[in-house]
Design a protein around this motif. Structure first.
Motif, PDB file in Angstrom:
ATOM      1  N   LEU A  62       0.679  -1.212   0.039  1.00 25.21           N
ATOM      2  CA  LEU A  62      -0.062   0.163  -0.019  1.00 25.21           C
ATOM      3  C   LEU A  62       1.011   1.322  -0.180  1.00 25.21           C
ATOM      4  O   LEU A  62       0.377   2.454  -0.165  1.00 25.21           O
ATOM      5  CB  LEU A  62      -0.971  -0.257   1.386  1.00 25.21           C
ATOM      6  N   GLY A  63       2.005   1.070   0.240  1.00 25.70           N
ATOM      7  CA  GLY A  63       3.118   2.254   0.385  1.00 25.70           C
ATOM      8  C   GLY A  63       2.824   3.144   1.461  1.00 25.70           C
ATOM      9  O   GLY A  63       3.107   4.227   1.620  1.00 25.70           O
ATOM     10  N   LEU A  64       2.314   2.507   2.383  1.00 21.63           N
ATOM     11  CA  LEU A  64       2.141   3.311   3.732  1.00 21.63           C
ATOM     12  C   LEU A  64       3.234   3.349   4.991  1.00 21.63           C
ATOM     13  O   LEU A  64       3.604   1.957   5.082  1.00 21.63           O
ATOM     14  CB  LEU A  64       0.672   2.840   4.480  1.00 21.63           C
ATOM     15  N   PRO A  65       3.726   4.069   5.308  1.00 23.89           N
ATOM     16  CA  PRO A  65       4.618   3.908   6.612  1.00 23.89           C
ATOM     17  C   PRO A  65       3.846   3.640   7.944  1.00 23.89           C
ATOM     18  O   PRO A  65       2.680   3.825   8.037  1.00 23.89           O
ATOM     19  CB  PRO A  65       5.107   5.443   6.787  1.00 23.89           C
ATOM     20  N   TYR A  66       4.513   2.772   8.552  1.00 23.50           N
ATOM     21  CA  TYR A  66       4.171   2.352   9.812  1.00 23.50           C
ATOM     22  C   TYR A  66       5.274   2.019  10.981  1.00 23.50           C
ATOM     23  O   TYR A  66       6.488   2.024  10.434  1.00 23.50           O
ATOM     24  CB  TYR A  66       3.214   1.127   9.654  1.00 23.50           C
ATOM     25  N   VAL A  67       4.930   2.050  12.271  1.00 29.81           N
ATOM     26  CA  VAL A  67       5.712   1.819  13.296  1.00 29.81           C
ATOM     27  C   VAL A  67       5.675   0.432  13.807  1.00 29.81           C
ATOM     28  O   VAL A  67       4.413   0.125  14.187  1.00 29.81           O
ATOM     29  CB  VAL A  67       5.714   2.951  14.002  1.00 29.81           C
ATOM     30  N   GLU A  68       6.441  -0.421  13.771  1.00 35.35           N
ATOM     31  CA  GLU A  68       6.371  -1.630  14.405  1.00 35.35           C
ATOM     32  C   GLU A  68       6.338  -1.517  16.097  1.00 35.35           C
ATOM     33  O   GLU A  68       7.160  -0.840  16.580  1.00 35.35           O
ATOM     34  CB  GLU A  68       7.268  -2.606  14.035  1.00 35.35           C
ATOM     35  N   ALA A  69       5.343  -2.027  16.663  1.00 36.73           N
ATOM     36  CA  ALA A  69       5.304  -1.863  18.097  1.00 36.73           C
ATOM     37  C   ALA A  69       5.205  -3.455  18.564  1.00 36.73           C
ATOM     38  O   ALA A  69       3.883  -3.833  19.051  1.00 36.73           O
ATOM     39  CB  ALA A  69       3.963  -1.032  18.559  1.00 36.73           C
ATOM     40  N   PRO A  70       6.118  -3.823  18.985  1.00 31.07           N
ATOM     41  CA  PRO A  70       6.238  -5.045  19.676  1.00 31.07           C
ATOM     42  C   PRO A  70       5.396  -5.145  21.010  1.00 31.07           C
ATOM     43  O   PRO A  70       5.710  -4.038  21.685  1.00 31.07           O
ATOM     44  CB  PRO A  70       7.560  -5.666  19.901  1.00 31.07           C
ATOM     45  N   GLY A  71       4.573  -6.224  21.516  1.00 28.80           N
ATOM     46  CA  GLY A  71       3.712  -6.221  22.755  1.00 28.80           C
ATOM     47  C   GLY A  71       2.580  -5.475  22.596  1.00 28.80           C
ATOM     48  O   GLY A  71       1.913  -5.066  23.493  1.00 28.80           O
TER      49      GLY A  71
END
Length: 613
Positions: free
Chosen positions: A422-431
């Motif tokens: 989708l070409g969207l930025p995201y932040v990975e959030a473990p937990g």
RNA sequence: GCCACCGUAGCUCAGCGGUAGAGCAGCUGUUUCGUAAACAGCUGGUCGGGAGUUCGAUUCUCCCCGGUGGCUCCA
């Protein structure tokens, strides 16, 4: 004439949020920390140490916890012999000023853990931290009368701390664990100049002005009655209007996107939640069981089991999937009293909910379709400040997460790929994942700067298993579908809370509970105003006539305070011409506009919804 | 739920060991007015609830309820 250009007057909504909304973790991952940021952060950290010294000078027997920096300053946690009072805060701040005035140097020392244990023999919380530090050597910082276990860095001396102000005292569990002691936390703001500290305090004050609880009361949108109960808001007619418009809009959008809307009861037998597993995990956050004739019922804490049973009401072929079951589902959760807040955290809420039953190979496309639906909804609402959080499991926390590591790896990768495609930025959030699977959360900030989830998309292979869901595949055999849980608008409670804050109470025309107030200048214009009002209502506009025996100025003022987008003023001239004078909240106006022209302009603005234009 | 603070009229707030006040809102009357508050009068409070101390409590103490800030939680 009035000197306007003749361009249509389109009401504008309230301004952007005060606090910049961005992924908080991004700054850290970017690594491009400029010097100014470093200095500010270091200074705040040193200010925390200075505060600890000040507190210990007042309470020599006090124990210290930790004292990190935060985005406007710092805090430090203490275990003290008595509760702090606001007067203590003043005394501590004065003491801090004295320490800054001393300009005492900070010194750094690397010591062995054993040495550190001797230094902090009287500080049990520090000893605990020493135990969890993996390195052999630890770092110790000293300034005038205070020694702290600390990674640093720090300023050269206390005199380099520029401007700070202690803000509040709060309770905080040691290491964030509610089973451990509650410490007293002091929050402080710190900047390089006192002007910046002042600006921060002003920002806080402005934020209070756009708080949905304050605006909700002033604008007559909702109320919470003690007699009904905490967290059980009552929607007043104007708030209900906003909600009803949102409901109709989102249902239509979903119907057009292949969802099927259903209605299900707000209660169910408690066995349903035993089967789903929710009772075991969440019964403390559920309203207690209601029993009658040996049957036990509960208010439902979520809608998924009902929708699952809709799926289970018949056989399904792979050809039917995906099946998208949607509902404006009302649910009830016994949130802890301290967590309740206005409309954004409540005990009775209606979710713009849906469950998509699909084949494993359809998950990615369905997920992407939901993301696109969310983006479309946000576009129409005019949202611009939000970020995507990919909420993943924490492999080190086997209790909180379903122990199928292979499932986690696979589904998390599917979501990453989908977001990338989708070409969207995201932040990975473990937990941050749900117990049963990863999710995408769309995060916004409240007026007071706190992160909140609006939309969410969750991948679930666990409930299909517990409910033994199946569909018949091409091979004629039974297969297990995946469930995608998703909410686009969140609960209407939370969404309206956010809208109030996002728009500062100045709703775009399509959502404004009262779109126009008709203001007859004198009583003899009342009849004309009533006539125009019925015309406008017949065209679907929400209008009111201010028929009070008040002066025009007073009526304008009240309409301004109620943030009514259009004020339609009519006196002798307008009545004679079949016209009205249009005033906006901004004070812009067009005098003597024909009623028909106004209608065209207003309907055009309504049709744009929240989109810029 | 936990820690701290707060709770006086519908709202914003003053008062304080001697029995409650202002502005706005509301009501009534007068006013009929051209782009953010007309004028006058009146009404309105078991001072969040309960218990205690006291001759006397809105004021002091305790318990409860509610709110705020934070912590924890958020299927």
């Amino acid at each position: 004439m009035d000197g306007t250009t003749g361009a249509p007057l389109v009401p504008r909504t309230g301004g952007a949020l005060l606090f910049s909304t961005g992924a908080p973790h991004m700054a850290e991952t970017l690594l491009e920390q400029d010097h100014a940021h470093d200095f500010l952060d270091t200074m705040r950290h040193s200010a925390a140490h200075i505060m600890a010294e000040a507190v210990l000078s007042i309470f020599p027997e006090g124990k210290v916890g930790i004292g990190p920096t935060i985005d406007y300053g710092f805090y430090y946690d203490f275990d003290l012999p008595r509760p702090l009072t606001p007067e203590d805060l003043v005394a501590i701040e004065t003491k801090m000023q004295a320490i800054v005035a001393q300009d005492a140097p900070f010194s750094r020392e690397e010591v062995s853990k054993d040495e550190a244990r001797r230094i902090f023999a009287q500080q049990p919380y520090k000893l605990e931290i020493i135990d969890v530090i993996p390195d052999e050597q630890v770092r110790v910082y000293r300034q005038s009368g205070f020694t702290d276990l600390c990674r640093g860095p720090h300023l050269e001396s206390t005199g380099q701390v520029k401007a700070f102000k202690l803000l509040t005292i709060a309770g905080a569990y040691w290491r964030g664990d509610e089973k451990r002691p509650m410490l007293q936390r002091i929050y402080g703001a710190a900047y390089e100049t006192s002007e910046e500290v002042e600006r921060y305090l002003e920002l806080l004050e402005e934020a209070r002005q756009r708080d949905h609880r304050k605006l909700g009361a002033e604008l007559g949108l909702f109320t919470v009655a003690e007699e009904v109960g905490s967290g059980l808001p009552l929607w007043l007619p104007k708030g209900a209007t906003i909600r009803r418009i949102l409901e109709r809009w989102i249902v239509d959008l979903e119907l057009a996107s292949g969802y099927q809307h259903v209605y299900t009861p707000h209660i169910a037998k408690v066995e349903l939640y035993h089967r789903s597993g929710h009772w075991e995990k969440f019964h403390e956050a559920m309203f207690p069981v209601m029993e009658r004739d040996n049957e036990q019922f509960v208010l439902r804490p979520m809608n998924c089991p009902h929708h699952i049973l809709i799926y289970k009401s018949g056989m399904h072929s792979y050809r039917e999937l995906p099946i998208r079951i949607a509902e404006l589902g009302t649910q009830y959760r016994y949130e802890k009293s301290g967590e309740l807040s206005g409309l954004s955290r409540v005990r009775a809420m209606t979710l713009n909910d849906a469950h998509i039953f699909c084949r494993a190979e359809q998950v990615k496309d369905e997920f992407k379709a939901v993301v696109n639906l969310i983006l479309e909804a946000y576009k129409q609402l005019g949202f611009t400040s939000y970020w995507h959080r990919l909420s993943l499991h924490d492999p080190n926390d086997p209790v909180k997460y379903h122990p199928d590591e292979e499932m986690w790896q696979f589904t998390e990768q599917v979501l990453r790929e989908a977001m990338d495609e989708l070409g969207l930025p995201y932040v990975e959030a473990p937990g941050e994942a749900a117990f049963y699977g990863p999710k995408l959360d769309v995060q916004v900030q409240t007026a007071l700067g706190k992160d909140e989830t609006i939309s969410t998309i969750q991948i679930d292979n666990h409930l299909p298993h517990r409910f033994d869901l199946e569909y018949i595949g091409e091979d004629g055999k039974a297969h297990r579908p995946t469930i995608i849980h998703r909410g686009v608008l969140s609960t209407f409670e939370r969404m309206v809370a956010y809208l109030i804050e996002n728009y500062k109470g100045v709703f775009p025309l399509w959502l404004a509970p009262v779109q126009a107030v008709l203001i007859p200048i004198a009583d003899r214009h009342l009849e004309y105003a009533q006539k125009v009002a019925s015309q406008l209502r017949a065209l679907g506009l929400r209008v009111q006539v201010d028929d009070r025996s008040e002066r025009m100025n007073s009526k304008i003022r009240d309409a301004q305070l109620q943030k009514v987008p259009y004020m339609l003023i009519m006196g002798d001239r307008e009545a004679a011409d079949g016209a009205l004078s249009v005033r906006l909240l901004s004070g812009e106006e067009i005098r003597g506009q024909k009623v028909g022209d106004f209608v065209a302009m207003a309907l055009e603005a309504v049709s744009k919804r929240g989109e810029a234009g």
